[in-house]
Design a protein around this motif. Structure first.
Motif, short mmCIF file in Angstrom:
data_model
loop_
_atom_site.label_atom_id
_atom_site.label_comp_id
_atom_site.label_asym_id
_atom_site.label_seq_id
_atom_site.Cartn_x
_atom_site.Cartn_y
_atom_site.Cartn_z
N UNK A 272 0.86 -1.19 0.00
CA UNK A 272 0.00 0.00 0.00
C UNK A 272 0.89 1.24 0.00
N UNK A 273 0.89 1.94 -1.10
CA UNK A 273 1.81 3.07 -1.28
C UNK A 273 1.04 4.38 -1.35
N UNK A 274 1.60 5.45 -0.80
CA UNK A 274 0.88 6.73 -0.71
C UNK A 274 0.91 7.54 -2.00
N UNK A 275 0.56 6.94 -3.11
CA UNK A 275 0.55 7.68 -4.37
C UNK A 275 -0.50 8.79 -4.42
N UNK A 348 12.78 13.46 -8.92
CA UNK A 348 12.64 12.00 -8.87
C UNK A 348 11.43 11.66 -8.03
N UNK A 349 10.62 10.70 -8.49
CA UNK A 349 9.51 10.18 -7.70
C UNK A 349 9.68 8.65 -7.65
N UNK A 350 10.14 8.14 -6.51
CA UNK A 350 10.46 6.73 -6.38
C UNK A 350 9.93 6.18 -5.07
N UNK A 351 9.46 4.93 -5.05
CA UNK A 351 9.05 4.28 -3.79
C UNK A 351 10.28 3.76 -3.06
N UNK A 352 10.07 3.30 -1.82
CA UNK A 352 11.21 2.73 -1.10
C UNK A 352 11.64 1.43 -1.76
N UNK A 353 12.82 0.96 -1.40
CA UNK A 353 13.48 -0.10 -2.15
C UNK A 353 12.71 -1.39 -2.28
N UNK A 354 11.81 -1.69 -1.34
CA UNK A 354 11.06 -2.94 -1.43
C UNK A 354 10.14 -2.98 -2.63
N UNK A 379 10.07 15.81 -0.20
CA UNK A 379 8.98 15.35 0.64
C UNK A 379 9.02 13.83 0.73
N UNK A 380 8.67 13.35 1.92
CA UNK A 380 8.56 11.91 2.16
C UNK A 380 7.10 11.61 2.46
N UNK A 381 6.48 10.70 1.68
CA UNK A 381 5.08 10.36 1.86
C UNK A 381 5.01 8.96 2.48
N UNK A 382 4.17 8.79 3.50
CA UNK A 382 4.11 7.53 4.23
C UNK A 382 2.68 7.01 4.30
N UNK A 383 2.55 5.68 4.24
CA UNK A 383 1.26 5.02 4.40
C UNK A 383 1.51 3.59 4.87
N UNK A 388 6.98 6.71 -0.30
CA UNK A 388 7.30 7.22 -1.63
C UNK A 388 8.03 8.54 -1.42
N UNK A 389 9.09 8.77 -2.20
CA UNK A 389 9.93 9.95 -2.00
C UNK A 389 9.91 10.84 -3.24
N UNK A 390 10.01 12.14 -2.99
CA UNK A 390 10.14 13.12 -4.05
C UNK A 390 11.44 13.88 -3.83
N UNK A 391 12.38 13.74 -4.75
CA UNK A 391 13.66 14.44 -4.68
C UNK A 391 13.72 15.52 -5.78
N UNK A 392 14.50 16.55 -5.50
CA UNK A 392 14.79 17.58 -6.50
C UNK A 392 16.23 17.45 -6.94
N UNK A 393 16.45 17.50 -8.23
CA UNK A 393 17.82 17.39 -8.76
C UNK A 393 18.54 18.72 -8.60
N UNK A 394 19.74 18.66 -8.02
CA UNK A 394 20.56 19.86 -7.91
C UNK A 394 21.28 20.11 -9.24
#
Length: 396
Positions: A272-275, A348-354, A379-383, A388-394
């Motif tokens: 169950x992912x917080x999309x 980047x929009x990626x879920x955790x490694x699992x 931002x880190x989204x949790x459920x 699920x993580x949102x990163x910004x590219x430098x």
């Protein structure tokens, strides 16, 4: 026809997926149009109906490539009818011309996708997995949860009626349609452990027809009406209305274990992912048109992006990583940062490694510990313990 329509409209999946703008709902409509005009051609021998059936078969493929299964249905139904009724040569030539016209959009689409865009289209028979006997029963055993056990018994009764009416052209047409869809689902998805009810939606017209055919077999009209009412009541009471969460936020348990790996520590509600929260954040907090890297995978990202009107430029990574980026052995935050800057990727929009297919499962953990000049965690989204993580590219 009235009973068939009542059965089809009372199946909760039909109007649920239509209300959520799922592509499978469009496949259902286009499949119905195709069947209607093909059936009318077989009944009345009107050539314009055959042209319209071919038109909808081609249009259905443009809607979703998996609708290529309508082509063998069209050809098989016409060949069977031609042999059975001993059609003359001009009829065969006319039908061949109509079938070739219906294939034209398929060939043009494939030419454009593979020649100009270099897009590797997912084929119905992938040949990348080994089928077992149990795989052929997968979708059949999923029907009771979609039509209730009562409806499933009626459906099986309708299938049995085919053997007693071998010359009924309409039953034969729906049998070919159902068998073709079932084989396509089995060889392409069931063998991979991927099962979703929405993928069966285009086969619903045949399911509804065979339920109605079983009811038609009762000599007393009152008995058939009572059974139909019991079935409709069972759909309204016994079937849980399909919610968005079970279908779009979770994967099938067997496939889930395969994706997460044998050593993964699963949470109380795995997969169950917080999309929804992540896509709402992108919709309202990021400017439109930003280029975001995500994994091209049958996950809910695309669904919620459409639902919330997210207007971004998705850059998708799939299983062809050696062509688009690099093999897993070289997947580091520094290499990913360089790749993103070269391709003007801003987020980047990626879920955790699992739940990270195609990529190295440890990549997100290394990104979280990467305090260099590559990425900044937005931002880190949790459920339920899944993230699920949102990163910004430098830029540098």
């Amino acid at each position: 026809a009235g009973r068939c329509a009542a059965v089809l409209l009372f199946l909760p999946n039909v109007f649920h997926y239509a209300a959520n703008a799922e592509l499978a709902a469009g496949k259902l409509v286009l499949g119905l149009l195709f069947l209607f005009f093909l059936a009318r051609h077989l009944r009345d021998d009107r050539f314009e109906d055959l042209l319209l059936a071919g038109f909808w078969a081609g249009t259905a493929f443009l809607w979703k490539s998996s609708m290529a299964v309508l082509q063998p249905v069209l050809w098989a139904a016409l060949v069977w009818d031609g042999l059975e009724r001993k059609r003359p040569g001009p009829v065969w030539r006319g039908r061949l011309a109509a079938c070739l016209l219906s294939v034209l959009p398929v060939l043009l689409s494939l030419g454009l996708e593979m020649g100009l865009v270099h897009y590797e289209m997912f084929t119905i028979v992938s040949g990348r997995h080994v089928l077992h006997l149990a795989d052929f029963m997968t979708y059949f055993t999923r029907l009771p949860e979609q039509v209730t056990w009562f409806g499933f018994i009626l459906f099986c009764g309708g299938l049995a009626s085919v053997s007693g009416r071998p010359r009924d052209w309409l039953l034969r047409l729906l049998s070919i349609y159902l068998l073709t869809w079932y084989l396509a689902l089995t060889v392409s998805l069931a063998g991979l452990g991927m099962v979703h009810n929405r993928w069966q939606l285009p086969a619903y017209p045949a399911v509804a027809f065979f339920i109605a055919a079983c009811l038609e077999g009762f000599r007393r009209r009152a008995a058939a009406t009572v059974l139909l009412l019991v079935f409709l009541a069972s759909c309204a009471t016994w079937l849980p209305f399909p919610g968005v969460v079970p279908e779009y936020l979770t994967y099938r348990p067997g496939y889930l274990a395969q994706l997460a790996g044998p050593d993964a520590v699963l949470t109380e509600r795995p997969g169950l992912l917080p999309y929804p929260e992540a896509l709402r954040y992108i919709r309202y907090r990021l400017p439109a048109g930003r280029r975001i890297l995500a994994v091209d995978f049958p996950d809910p990202r695309e669904f919620y992006a459409y639902r919330y009107g997210v207007r971004v430029d998705w850059f998708l990574l799939d299983y062809r990583l050696e062509e688009t980026w690099r093999p897993r052995s070289g997947q580091t935050p520094a290499a990913l940062g360089e790749f993103c800057r070269d391709n003007r990727i801003e987020y980047l929009l990626l879920p955790d490694g699992r739940w990270l297919p195609y990529l190295d499962r440890g990549l997100t953990d290394r990104l979280l510990m990467d305090f260099t000049d590559n990425f900044e965690l937005v931002r880190r989204f949790q459920l339920y313990g899944n993230e699920v993580y949102l990163w910004k590219t430098k830029k540098t």
